[in-house]
Design a protein around this motif. Structure first.
Motif, PDB file in Angstrom:
ATOM      1  N   HIS A   1      48.247  -3.841  -7.095  1.00 53.24           N
ATOM      2  CA  HIS A   1      49.232  -3.142  -7.932  1.00 53.24           C
ATOM      3  C   HIS A   1      50.231  -2.351  -7.085  1.00 53.24           C
ATOM      4  O   HIS A   1      51.348  -2.087  -7.538  1.00 53.24           O
ATOM      5  CB  HIS A   1      48.529  -2.228  -8.934  1.00 53.24           C
ATOM      6  N   TYR A   2      49.843  -1.983  -5.887  1.00 52.59           N
ATOM      7  CA  TYR A   2      50.771  -1.290  -4.984  1.00 52.59           C
ATOM      8  C   TYR A   2      51.918  -2.228  -4.602  1.00 52.59           C
ATOM      9  O   TYR A   2      53.078  -1.820  -4.544  1.00 52.59           O
ATOM     10  CB  TYR A   2      50.034  -0.817  -3.730  1.00 52.59           C
ATOM     11  N   TYR A   3      51.594  -3.491  -4.359  1.00 56.64           N
ATOM     12  CA  TYR A   3      52.617  -4.463  -3.963  1.00 56.64           C
ATOM     13  C   TYR A   3      53.380  -5.008  -5.165  1.00 56.64           C
ATOM     14  O   TYR A   3      54.593  -5.184  -5.114  1.00 56.64           O
ATOM     15  CB  TYR A   3      51.967  -5.625  -3.190  1.00 56.64           C
TER      16      TYR A   3
ATOM     17  N   LYS B   1      42.040  -4.278  -6.389  1.00 54.87           N
ATOM     18  CA  LYS B   1      43.065  -4.362  -7.427  1.00 54.87           C
ATOM     19  C   LYS B   1      44.130  -3.282  -7.261  1.00 54.87           C
ATOM     20  O   LYS B   1      45.311  -3.511  -7.550  1.00 54.87           O
ATOM     21  CB  LYS B   1      42.404  -4.256  -8.804  1.00 54.87           C
ATOM     22  N   ALA B   2      43.741  -2.126  -6.782  1.00 55.50           N
ATOM     23  CA  ALA B   2      44.700  -1.029  -6.582  1.00 55.50           C
ATOM     24  C   ALA B   2      45.762  -1.425  -5.557  1.00 55.50           C
ATOM     25  O   ALA B   2      46.955  -1.132  -5.740  1.00 55.50           O
ATOM     26  CB  ALA B   2      43.976   0.235  -6.135  1.00 55.50           C
ATOM     27  N   LEU B   3      45.343  -2.103  -4.492  1.00 56.68           N
ATOM     28  CA  LEU B   3      46.295  -2.534  -3.475  1.00 56.68           C
ATOM     29  C   LEU B   3      47.224  -3.614  -4.027  1.00 56.68           C
ATOM     30  O   LEU B   3      48.421  -3.647  -3.717  1.00 56.68           O
ATOM     31  CB  LEU B   3      45.554  -3.057  -2.243  1.00 56.68           C
TER      32      LEU B   3
ATOM     33  N   THR C   1      49.296  -8.950   4.178  1.00 54.60           N
ATOM     34  CA  THR C   1      48.713  -8.664   2.872  1.00 54.60           C
ATOM     35  C   THR C   1      49.560  -9.247   1.756  1.00 54.60           C
ATOM     36  O   THR C   1      49.048  -9.864   0.820  1.00 54.60           O
ATOM     37  CB  THR C   1      48.568  -7.136   2.666  1.00 54.60           C
ATOM     38  N   GLU C   2      50.866  -9.093   1.848  1.00 55.70           N
ATOM     39  CA  GLU C   2      51.753  -9.619   0.815  1.00 55.70           C
ATOM     40  C   GLU C   2      51.662 -11.140   0.760  1.00 55.70           C
ATOM     41  O   GLU C   2      51.638 -11.732  -0.326  1.00 55.70           O
ATOM     42  CB  GLU C   2      53.201  -9.188   1.073  1.00 55.70           C
TER      43      GLU C   2
ATOM     44  N   GLU D   1      51.245  -5.307   6.517  1.00 49.37           N
ATOM     45  CA  GLU D   1      51.870  -5.359   5.202  1.00 49.37           C
ATOM     46  C   GLU D   1      52.342  -6.778   4.887  1.00 49.37           C
ATOM     47  O   GLU D   1      52.136  -7.280   3.797  1.00 49.37           O
ATOM     48  CB  GLU D   1      53.042  -4.375   5.134  1.00 49.37           C
TER      49      GLU D   1
ATOM     50  N   ARG E   1      53.549  -4.257  -9.251  1.00 46.02           N
ATOM     51  CA  ARG E   1      53.081  -3.287 -10.238  1.00 46.02           C
ATOM     52  C   ARG E   1      52.488  -3.901 -11.496  1.00 46.02           C
ATOM     53  O   ARG E   1      51.726  -3.257 -12.214  1.00 46.02           O
ATOM     54  CB  ARG E   1      54.222  -2.339 -10.618  1.00 46.02           C
TER      55      ARG E   1
END
Length: 200
Positions: free
Chosen positions: A45-47, A41-43, A8-9, A5, A49
């Motif tokens: 937006h997870y981090y 792109k979904a990931l 990724t961030e 995590e 919004r």
């Protein structure tokens, strides 16, 4: 999992910083940031919004370093010209390391409804420079110029070449390394102007 995590961030923030600094807010797309970060792109937006939230995070980070940390100089018994010489040196060095920063900040604070962004800029340093300026004027150490116009002029002399970097590189037929060398030599150039303008 936690390491993944964090990794990724960090990738997202690094990619977002590059995209926002190069393209500004309006020219940036979340898909471009996701592609550069190597995620979908979904990931993204997870981090974060929204693009607004991600942009605000990057702006906060960059605004905090818009001007070099020089608070310690005002605690020393230094003349205004000495303080300004160090400011110019540190500011140019900062901009060489972050060449997109001036254009990024100026573009952002000129957006409609940008008051929240403007409030985040570290303007306390400029106020302290004006106070030091007025002190030396009252003691007859420097000419009684308009302090606001003078500080604006110094900051402009430092920052403008980075906002006009492509034009300057074209005029000078300069490479990236050449531009860096030109900006490094600009430190003594601006310091010389300051001496001429301020000396009684």
């Amino acid at each position: 999992m936690k390491e993944l995590e964090i990794s990724t961030e960090e990738k997202i923030l690094e990619a977002a910083e590059k995209i926002f600094l190069q393209d500004g807010y309006s020219g940036s797309r979340m898909q471009d940031i996701a592609d550069l970060a190597g995620i979908n792109k979904a990931l993204l937006h997870y981090y974060f919004r929204s693009k607004d939230k991600l942009f605000e995070y990057i702006f906060d980070k960059k605004a905090s370093i818009m001007f070099p940390s020089m608070e310690e100089l005002f605690d020393k018994n230094m003349d205004f010209i000495e303080i300004l010489d160090l400011f110019i040196e540190k500011y140019i060095d900062l901009l060489i390391k972050n060449p997109f920063l001036p254009l990024f900040v100026i573009t952002t604070v000129n957006k409609p409804n940008s008051q929240d962004f403007i409030k985040k800029l570290p303007i306390g340093l400029q106020k302290k420079l004006v106070e030091a300026f007025m002190k030396d004027v009252s003691e007859g150490k420097i000419k009684p110029l308009n302090p606001l116009h003078f500080i604006i002029s110094v900051i402009s002399m430092c920052a403008f070449p980075f906002m006009a970097k492509p034009v300057i590189m074209q005029i000078a037929n300069a490479s990236e390394e050449d531009f860096k060398t030109i900006m490094q030599s600009r430190v003594t150039e601006i310091q010389g102007y300051v001496q001429v303008l301020l000396k009684p």
